[in-house]
Design a protein around this motif. Sequence first.
Motif, PDB file in Angstrom:
ATOM      1  N   SER A 179     -11.669 -62.420  56.015  1.00 38.05           N
ATOM      2  CA  SER A 179     -12.393 -62.946  54.770  1.00 38.05           C
ATOM      3  C   SER A 179     -12.974 -61.600  54.031  1.00 38.05           C
ATOM      4  CB  SER A 179     -13.445 -64.021  55.213  1.00 38.05           C
ATOM      5  OG  SER A 179     -14.422 -63.541  56.187  1.00 38.05           O
ATOM      6  N   GLN A 180     -13.106 -60.614  54.862  1.00 42.09           N
ATOM      7  CA  GLN A 180     -14.117 -59.408  54.378  1.00 42.09           C
ATOM      8  C   GLN A 180     -13.062 -58.777  53.503  1.00 42.09           C
ATOM      9  OE1 GLN A 180     -15.461 -57.321  57.824  1.00 42.09           O
ATOM     10  NE2 GLN A 180     -17.102 -58.593  57.932  1.00 42.09           N
ATOM     11  N   MET A 181     -11.595 -59.208  53.718  1.00 41.47           N
ATOM     12  CA  MET A 181     -10.456 -58.345  52.764  1.00 41.47           C
ATOM     13  C   MET A 181     -10.099 -59.127  51.535  1.00 41.47           C
ATOM     14  SD  MET A 181      -8.019 -56.547  55.663  1.00 41.47           S
ATOM     15  CE  MET A 181      -7.718 -58.308  56.653  1.00 41.47           C
ATOM     16  N   GLN A 182     -10.711 -60.291  51.638  1.00 41.70           N
ATOM     17  CA  GLN A 182     -10.615 -61.047  50.439  1.00 41.70           C
ATOM     18  C   GLN A 182     -11.407 -60.780  49.115  1.00 41.70           C
ATOM     19  OE1 GLN A 182     -11.654 -64.659  52.302  1.00 41.70           O
ATOM     20  NE2 GLN A 182      -9.647 -65.666  51.932  1.00 41.70           N
ATOM     21  N   SER A 183     -10.848 -61.134  47.946  1.00 34.15           N
ATOM     22  CA  SER A 183     -11.474 -60.813  46.876  1.00 34.15           C
ATOM     23  C   SER A 183     -12.943 -61.523  46.739  1.00 34.15           C
ATOM     24  CB  SER A 183     -10.859 -61.021  45.631  1.00 34.15           C
ATOM     25  OG  SER A 183     -10.559 -62.566  45.528  1.00 34.15           O
ATOM     26  N   PRO A 184     -14.049 -61.155  46.221  1.00 29.89           N
ATOM     27  CA  PRO A 184     -15.290 -61.763  45.952  1.00 29.89           C
ATOM     28  C   PRO A 184     -14.922 -63.221  45.582  1.00 29.89           C
ATOM     29  CG  PRO A 184     -15.466 -59.513  45.073  1.00 29.89           C
ATOM     30  CD  PRO A 184     -14.291 -59.934  45.438  1.00 29.89           C
ATOM     31  N   ASN A 185     -14.124 -63.529  44.716  1.00 29.13           N
ATOM     32  CA  ASN A 185     -13.711 -64.805  44.164  1.00 29.13           C
ATOM     33  C   ASN A 185     -13.105 -65.777  45.033  1.00 29.13           C
ATOM     34  OD1 ASN A 185     -13.342 -66.725  41.990  1.00 29.13           O
ATOM     35  ND2 ASN A 185     -11.187 -66.428  42.382  1.00 29.13           N
TER      36      ASN A 185
END
Length: 298
Positions: A179-185
Amino acid sequence: MPDYPIYAYKEMLDEEFPFKIEVRRPLTMNRHLHAHEHLQLCYMLSGSCLHWAAGQQYVLTKGDLFSIPPFQEHRLEERNAMDFVMIQVDFMPHAINESFRDMSQIQTFVDFAYIRPLISEADLMPKMTLPPSTQTVVENLLQVTLVEWEEKEEGYKLAIKAELLKLLVITCRQYQRYSQMQSPNERQIVAHHREAFYEAIAYMETHYQEELHLEGMAAKALMAASYFSHMLKLVRGKSFIELLSAIRIQASMELLRGTDLSVTEIALRVGYNHISHFNRTFKKHTGVTPGDYRKHQT
């Protein structure tokens, strides 16, 4: 009613130990749209296939871990006649431990397994590709679990519970990194859905005197009614009706102890329009009538 079957967990799993692990291949995959009451975790051991979930198609390849939450329609399909091997784990959380009827202690797992797969945004894939080192750990863990399940030697249930708990912990940690690699959106979308669920619970806890209905609370939680009730059972140990009753009875106990209001007035204040219904519910929760409860508090 949906035009596909929804299987109760007691139809597919043993009620005493609601767990099952199977190997799926093209000849044994379920090609028919269906849903079930229990949680399903699947891991792609080799090859590739197509997975249809909530009306969308996803490509699964080796190393993918994905979740099928309760009541989500889904099915598998071959991909260009490719072979594949998938490990499928079906279980109810309380198979691990009775305390896991309250899943709030592993919020990251709830996000991955129950919240994220519900979100229909096209850019939010309901799967997680594990890094090679984690794949090896998960594959060894699943192999041990398969052997225990097939051989059923003395103590196999305890052994399976231990391996299943390890799988949940690995999933938690890996999803946290993922999840840390996901975009802020993307993170914001998941957080919004999670917060909507807990805000619905908070609303029940503060507006219990109102006429609350499952459909309305589920809408606040951004969930279908059946799924919302299941999630309440998961994180609070009670269905919608059970939780609402518990909140109301707790409030009535405080009023019985701390005020001189009549039992009828208290019943109305906590959301019961019929005194007989309030009396029955109160006794069911406490073992005594409201009047007897008040007498023993003085």
